[in-house]
Motif scaffolding. Structure first.
Motif: not given
Length: 360
Positions: A239-258
């Protein structure tokens, strides 16, 4: 916009493929019996942990992917600023480490399991082979999609002949003032600049869609494994690892979407698909926990092959479309200090995600 409907079709096709592939892994009849410690296996205690995982991962995923989308109101984090490139490099390091340190090793473990037959699974490195094919296939999709989108975009641009006629008329009108050459060159320069901007925008859109599809595949798979597990010891770390993973992986994807400059509806749909895939996988695993057996040969082969495919895609996207595109771009090439800061950001992102491999 035509590309919007095409992109949505790709996402739905991905979900359809997953829904047809995963049921083949849900075979309980051929479960492999391995000696395992049952001290941590507690279905009653695992259920609330899974519910916590669904909520926390959903929230952190939404925060991570939405953060870059609101940076336009913060001057220092806009796409044309140095800080944006540094943060994007950090997120790209996260995605790169996800492929190398999490998804690909899991695939090797599954396809080399003692529960699978010696021939052919222990005779050939299927994980590495499929990851390589996946990277090549991603290159093909990347290239072809860019070509098709460019052609589709060019159909709405004034043909070359019309441009020449317009340029000639401008030249004739400016002959008397002796400015015809300057007028034509200025007109041609503006057209080239607009064409370059359109080409770069299309590139960003293809990158965003391909990256989203790769993340969707591996997010459903890791969610399925967590949802089907009743091992409280492993779930807590996951749970802790996936939260960290999803947070920053989402930032990478969000930057591409932007950078892709999608309209509001398209941004919302991409945020939705990214945010719900892992919780969806957890819920699916919980629903199928009675029939899904992690050690059954069917499950090992299906999930192992999906992981290998996802790893190849993520590694390609991180190295080629995110890191190489930025580091070889004119902005970083003209600023050594920015390159060094971005290198440090990549190492921090990859290193942090690598440490997470101890728990996930």
């Amino acid at each position: 916009m035509a590309s919007t409907s095409t992109d949505l079709k790709l996402i739905f096709v991905c979900f359809i493929l997953l829904s047809t592939i995963i049921p083949h892994a849900l075979s309980a009849s051929d479960e492999c019996k391995l000696s395992q410690s049952s001290s941590c296996n507690d279905k009653a205690k695992a259920l609330p942990l899974k519910i916590i995982a669904i909520v926390s991962i959903l929230v952190t995923s939404m925060i991570g992917v939405c953060l870059p989308l609101f940076t336009r109101s913060i001057p220092a984090l806009q796409p044309d600023r140095n800080l944006f490139l540094i943060v994007k490099s950090f997120a790209a390091g996260i995605i790169l480490a996800t492929g190398f340190m999490h998804v690909l090793p899991d695939s090797f473990d599954m396809l080399w399991s003692d529960c699978l037959k010696e021939n052919p699974w222990h005779k050939f490195p299927f994980s590495g082979f499929l990851a390589m094919l996946s990277a090549i296939a991603t290159l093909m999709v990347d290239s072809l999609a860019t070509s098709l989108y460019t052609r589709k975009c060019n159909t709405g641009v004034i043909p070359d002949g019309s441009i020449s006629v317009e340029g000639d008329q401008e030249m004739q009108a400016a002959v008397s003032s002796g400015q015809h050459v300057h007028s034509h060159q200025l007109h041609h320069g503006v057209l080239k600049a607009e064409s370059g901007d359109n080409s770069q925008l299309l590139r960003y859109r293809v990158v965003a869609m391909v990256l989203e599809l790769g993340i969707v595949v591996h997010s459903v798979v890791i969610g399925l494994s967590l949802g089907a597990s009743n091992n409280t010891c492993s779930i807590k770390g996951l749970v802790a690892a996936l939260c960290f993973h999803q947070m920053f992986e989402g930032m990478g994807l969000g930057g591409c979407i932007l950078q892709a400059e999608y309209k509001l509806l398209k941004k919302a749909l991409m945020v939705f698909f990214f945010s719900v895939t892992t919780p969806f996988g957890i819920g699916l695993g919980m629903a199928l926990s009675k029939t899904y057996k992690e050690n059954s040969p069917n499950a090992l082969v299906t999930v192992g092959l999906l992981n290998a495919s996802s790893a190849g895609l993520l590694i390609y996207m991180a190295l080629v479309d995110l890191l190489a595109a930025d580091f070889m771009g004119p902005k970083m090439q003209a600023n050594i200090k920015l390159q060094l800061k971005s290198y440090v950001a990549v190492l921090l992102g990859a290193g942090g995600m690598s440490v997470m491999a101890k728990w996930a």
